[in-house]
Design a protein around this motif. Structure first.
Motif, PDB file in Angstrom:
ATOM      1  N   PHE A 413       0.795  -1.233   0.000  1.00  0.00           N
ATOM      2  CA  PHE A 413       0.000   0.000   0.000  1.00  0.00           C
ATOM      3  C   PHE A 413       0.826   1.280   0.000  1.00  0.00           C
ATOM      4  O   PHE A 413       0.283   2.380   0.017  1.00  0.00           O
ATOM      5  N   LYS A 414       2.129   1.128  -0.061  1.00  0.00           N
ATOM      6  CA  LYS A 414       2.950   2.325  -0.301  1.00  0.00           C
ATOM      7  C   LYS A 414       2.867   2.699  -1.781  1.00  0.00           C
ATOM      8  O   LYS A 414       3.273   3.767  -2.186  1.00  0.00           O
ATOM      9  N   TYR A 415       2.363   1.764  -2.574  1.00  0.00           N
ATOM     10  CA  TYR A 415       2.316   1.983  -4.025  1.00  0.00           C
ATOM     11  C   TYR A 415       0.876   2.216  -4.458  1.00  0.00           C
ATOM     12  O   TYR A 415      -0.069   1.860  -3.758  1.00  0.00           O
ATOM     13  N   ASN A 416       0.773   2.780  -5.643  1.00  0.00           N
ATOM     14  CA  ASN A 416      -0.530   3.068  -6.186  1.00  0.00           C
ATOM     15  C   ASN A 416      -0.980   1.872  -7.035  1.00  0.00           C
ATOM     16  O   ASN A 416      -0.668   1.789  -8.210  1.00  0.00           O
ATOM     17  N   ILE A 417      -1.687   0.945  -6.404  1.00  0.00           N
ATOM     18  CA  ILE A 417      -2.019  -0.273  -7.150  1.00  0.00           C
ATOM     19  C   ILE A 417      -3.461  -0.228  -7.672  1.00  0.00           C
ATOM     20  O   ILE A 417      -4.290   0.542  -7.189  1.00  0.00           O
ATOM     21  N   GLU A 418      -3.744  -1.056  -8.646  1.00  0.00           N
ATOM     22  CA  GLU A 418      -5.079  -1.099  -9.253  1.00  0.00           C
ATOM     23  C   GLU A 418      -5.942  -2.195  -8.646  1.00  0.00           C
ATOM     24  O   GLU A 418      -7.144  -2.039  -8.502  1.00  0.00           O
ATOM     25  N   MET A 419      -5.325  -3.335  -8.376  1.00  0.00           N
ATOM     26  CA  MET A 419      -6.088  -4.492  -7.898  1.00  0.00           C
ATOM     27  C   MET A 419      -5.239  -5.318  -6.955  1.00  0.00           C
ATOM     28  O   MET A 419      -4.029  -5.438  -7.150  1.00  0.00           O
ATOM     29  N   LEU A 420      -5.905  -5.893  -5.950  1.00  0.00           N
ATOM     30  CA  LEU A 420      -5.229  -6.813  -5.052  1.00  0.00           C
ATOM     31  C   LEU A 420      -6.174  -7.988  -4.857  1.00  0.00           C
ATOM     32  O   LEU A 420      -7.337  -7.796  -4.512  1.00  0.00           O
ATOM     33  N   GLU A 421      -5.701  -9.186  -5.130  1.00  0.00           N
ATOM     34  CA  GLU A 421      -6.593 -10.343  -5.040  1.00  0.00           C
ATOM     35  C   GLU A 421      -5.915 -11.468  -4.259  1.00  0.00           C
ATOM     36  O   GLU A 421      -4.771 -11.825  -4.543  1.00  0.00           O
ATOM     37  N   ILE A 422      -6.631 -12.003  -3.309  1.00  0.00           N
ATOM     38  CA  ILE A 422      -6.149 -13.221  -2.643  1.00  0.00           C
ATOM     39  C   ILE A 422      -7.253 -14.242  -2.874  1.00  0.00           C
ATOM     40  O   ILE A 422      -8.287 -14.221  -2.208  1.00  0.00           O
ATOM     41  N   ILE A 423      -7.073 -15.083  -3.872  1.00  0.00           N
ATOM     42  CA  ILE A 423      -8.163 -15.965  -4.270  1.00  0.00           C
ATOM     43  C   ILE A 423      -8.054 -17.315  -3.573  1.00  0.00           C
ATOM     44  O   ILE A 423      -9.034 -17.959  -3.267  1.00  0.00           O
ATOM     45  N   ASN A 424      -6.845 -17.753  -3.328  1.00  0.00           N
ATOM     46  CA  ASN A 424      -6.686 -19.053  -2.669  1.00  0.00           C
ATOM     47  C   ASN A 424      -5.511 -19.015  -1.708  1.00  0.00           C
ATOM     48  O   ASN A 424      -4.875 -17.974  -1.533  1.00  0.00           O
ATOM     49  N   ASN A 425      -5.229 -20.155  -1.134  1.00  0.00           N
ATOM     50  CA  ASN A 425      -4.172 -20.280  -0.141  1.00  0.00           C
ATOM     51  C   ASN A 425      -2.781 -20.091  -0.692  1.00  0.00           C
ATOM     52  O   ASN A 425      -1.819 -19.969   0.048  1.00  0.00           O
ATOM     53  N   ASN A 426      -2.663 -20.136  -2.010  1.00  0.00           N
ATOM     54  CA  ASN A 426      -1.344 -20.185  -2.630  1.00  0.00           C
ATOM     55  C   ASN A 426      -0.878 -18.927  -3.320  1.00  0.00           C
ATOM     56  O   ASN A 426       0.287 -18.838  -3.693  1.00  0.00           O
ATOM     57  N   ALA A 427      -1.769 -17.979  -3.546  1.00  0.00           N
ATOM     58  CA  ALA A 427      -1.320 -16.861  -4.371  1.00  0.00           C
ATOM     59  C   ALA A 427      -1.991 -15.532  -4.015  1.00  0.00           C
ATOM     60  O   ALA A 427      -3.168 -15.500  -3.649  1.00  0.00           O
ATOM     61  N   ILE A 428      -1.201 -14.493  -4.108  1.00  0.00           N
ATOM     62  CA  ILE A 428      -1.712 -13.128  -3.986  1.00  0.00           C
ATOM     63  C   ILE A 428      -1.338 -12.415  -5.278  1.00  0.00           C
ATOM     64  O   ILE A 428      -0.178 -12.492  -5.705  1.00  0.00           O
ATOM     65  N   TYR A 429      -2.313 -11.776  -5.899  1.00  0.00           N
ATOM     66  CA  TYR A 429      -2.041 -11.093  -7.160  1.00  0.00           C
ATOM     67  C   TYR A 429      -2.162  -9.590  -6.964  1.00  0.00           C
ATOM     68  O   TYR A 429      -3.112  -9.125  -6.342  1.00  0.00           O
ATOM     69  N   ILE A 430      -1.214  -8.864  -7.505  1.00  0.00           N
ATOM     70  CA  ILE A 430      -1.270  -7.404  -7.424  1.00  0.00           C
ATOM     71  C   ILE A 430      -1.133  -6.861  -8.840  1.00  0.00           C
ATOM     72  O   ILE A 430      -0.194  -7.221  -9.555  1.00  0.00           O
ATOM     73  N   ALA A 431      -2.078  -6.036  -9.246  1.00  0.00           N
ATOM     74  CA  ALA A 431      -1.991  -5.443 -10.584  1.00  0.00           C
ATOM     75  C   ALA A 431      -1.762  -3.951 -10.443  1.00  0.00           C
ATOM     76  O   ALA A 431      -2.369  -3.296  -9.585  1.00  0.00           O
ATOM     77  N   MET A 432      -0.897  -3.412 -11.256  1.00  0.00           N
ATOM     78  CA  MET A 432      -0.666  -1.964 -11.207  1.00  0.00           C
ATOM     79  C   MET A 432      -0.180  -1.469 -12.562  1.00  0.00           C
ATOM     80  O   MET A 432       0.286  -2.256 -13.392  1.00  0.00           O
TER      81      MET A 432
END
Ligand code: ASP
Ligand code: MG
Length: 453
Positions: A413-432
């Protein structure tokens, strides 16, 4: 027992083959099935040779054949086998080379290259590499027996992507392996990638199929471990070409590796060892050039007490395509149906689809089908030049993990991101947006990972 699979770069030159010999020698009191690829470049050359022959390109035929021949004869010369084994290996290799030459002449005269002929020709790469390794090991005092995969690996057809007949293959490998074991051969060598069809014609798996062969044999023999020996030290926390401080990950689940490979990492794809996953056999990825390292151990599950982020990968030049969802229920399902039609029709990749109440966002590398489908009758927008960071780990969403997620959020959150998704136990996706310094978020997150594993 263990299955050890060595890839093309592990048997390419004599010093690679020596490393393979040392690795096997250190384990020679164990029961081993060694699965081998062709020497790197040989399968490609054999395929080109097949085409050149069918097209009657005599000069090209000659130069490709010479390249294959010289490579293998040079390999033998440099390995300096004892006389008896040197004679044996030269005989074996020359007879395979003669067969290649005769087949190509046949293809040239008939001007016809059938799937079956191509498979028979291309299988010679693995027949060459295994003949050399078997004799070389014997010359070094390592007793072994060479199996013929064409008598063991049974496929349903002769074309690439042919399906494995597990029942027959299982019967064959178990019988051969235990019989040889009984006769005192605890080291057995077999070709990867090749097999035979129901009519006993030579057949091959799809390219890179040796990993699959190793997984099939390992699963059927209930191996304690399948080792994939390659030219990198396992799976890394990120691509070491980007960050030189990338570390090898000791243990990972197959689901983690699947996420990584979907997001662009050049790692072993779980589908290539699927029979091992189904049979719950651990797969270890190791480096032939650095055998003292432990590499990465891949398993189906990992204790719930372990939760950590292991790796990060970044893909760039993507789009976030947004569609505003109409409020009528039936139009909403129409949007979803149309998206799946687009997915089936485009050659592009759809990495993430995220549905909120009022909007659906799709991360993709190809928006042409989406925009032609939706732009006219729906409210849409597109953000191009998007970078997606994929953080991969174990047990990420467990409640005990709030500290981990907290630390990660403090960075993100120090960055200006577009999307943050935690869909399952294995992955976090950040789009910017790439321009929002995605490289430095990538680096900061990677540093966090290597300081915590
Ligand atoms: N030699 C085959 C290929 O190059 C199979 C393998 O290496 O896995 O595709
Ligand atoms: Mg491979």
């Amino acid at each position: 027992m263990k299955v050890l699979k060595f890839g093309g770069t592990s048997v390419q030159f004599h010093d690679n083959m020596k490393q393979v010999k040392n690795i096997i020698s250190d384990m020679q009191n164990e029961q081993l099935l060694i699965v081998l690829s062709a020497c790197r470049g040989t399968t490609d050359n054999l395929l080109k040779l097949a085409e050149a022959s069918a097209n009657n390109h005599s000069d090209l035929m000659q130069s490709l054949f010479n390249e294959i021949k010289n490579h293998h004869l040079e390999l033998i010369t440099n390995l300096k086998l004892d006389n008896e084994f040197n004679v044996n290996v030269i005989n074996d290799v020359n007879s395979i080379l003669n067969q290649i030459e005769n087949m190509c002449e046949g293809i040239r005269l008939l001007k016809e290259l059938t799937i079956r002929t191509r498979a028979t020709l291309v299988a010679n790469g693995e027949l060459l590499s295994t003949a050399i390794l078997s004799n070389y090991l014997k010359s070094c005092g390592i007793n072994n027996v060479l199996l013929d995969a064409r008598e063991i690996m049974k496929l349903y057809y002769s074309n690439a992507d042919s399906l494995v007949n597990f029942e027959k293959t299982s019967e064959n490998i178990k019988k051969a392996f235990t019989q040889n074991l009984y006769s005192g051969f605890n080291i057995q060598i077999i070709q990867g990638f090749i097999g035979s069809d129901p009519m006993n014609n030579t057949a091959v798996l799809s390219r890179g199929g040796s990993d699959y062969s190793a997984a099939v044999f390992g699963a059927e023999l209930q191996a304690e471990e399948i080792q994939i020996w390659t030219d990198v030290s396992g799976i890394f926390s990120t691509d070491p070409r980007f960050f030189s401080n990338a570390k090898t990950i000791e243990r990972m689940t197959f689901s983690e590796v699947k996420e990584l490979s979907a997001f662009g990492a050049k790692v072993l794809h779980p589908d290539t060892v699927k029979p091992a996953i189904v049979a719950n056999i651990p797969v270890r990825v190791l480096n032939t050039h650095s055998p003292q390292e432990n590499g990465t151990l891949l398993t189906n599950n990992i204790e719930e007490s372990i939760s950590q982020i292991d790796a990060i990968t970044m893909l760039k030049s993507l789009n976030i395509f947004s569609i505003t969802i109409p409020s009528e229920r039936e139009r909403k399902s129409e949007v979803i149906r149309k998206i799946s039609e687009c997915m089936n029709q485009t050659s592009g990749n759809y990495f993430l689809i995220s549905q909120g109440i009022s909007e659906i966002k799709i991360i993709t590398d190809n928006i042409s089908r989406l925009s032609s489908t939706f732009s006219k009758n729906y409210l849409t927008s597109n953000l191009s030049d998007v970078a997606v960071l994929c953080l991969v780990g174990k047990n990420l969403t467990y409640s005990s993990n709030s500290k981990l997620l907290n630390n990660i959020s403090n960075i993100i959150f120090k960055y200006n991101i577009e999307m943050l998704e935690i869909i399952n136990n294995n992955a976090i996706y950040i789009a910017m947006n790439t321009l929002e310094n995605s490289n430095s978020l990538y680096e900061e997150l990677h540093n966090f990972i290597i300081n915590s594993i």
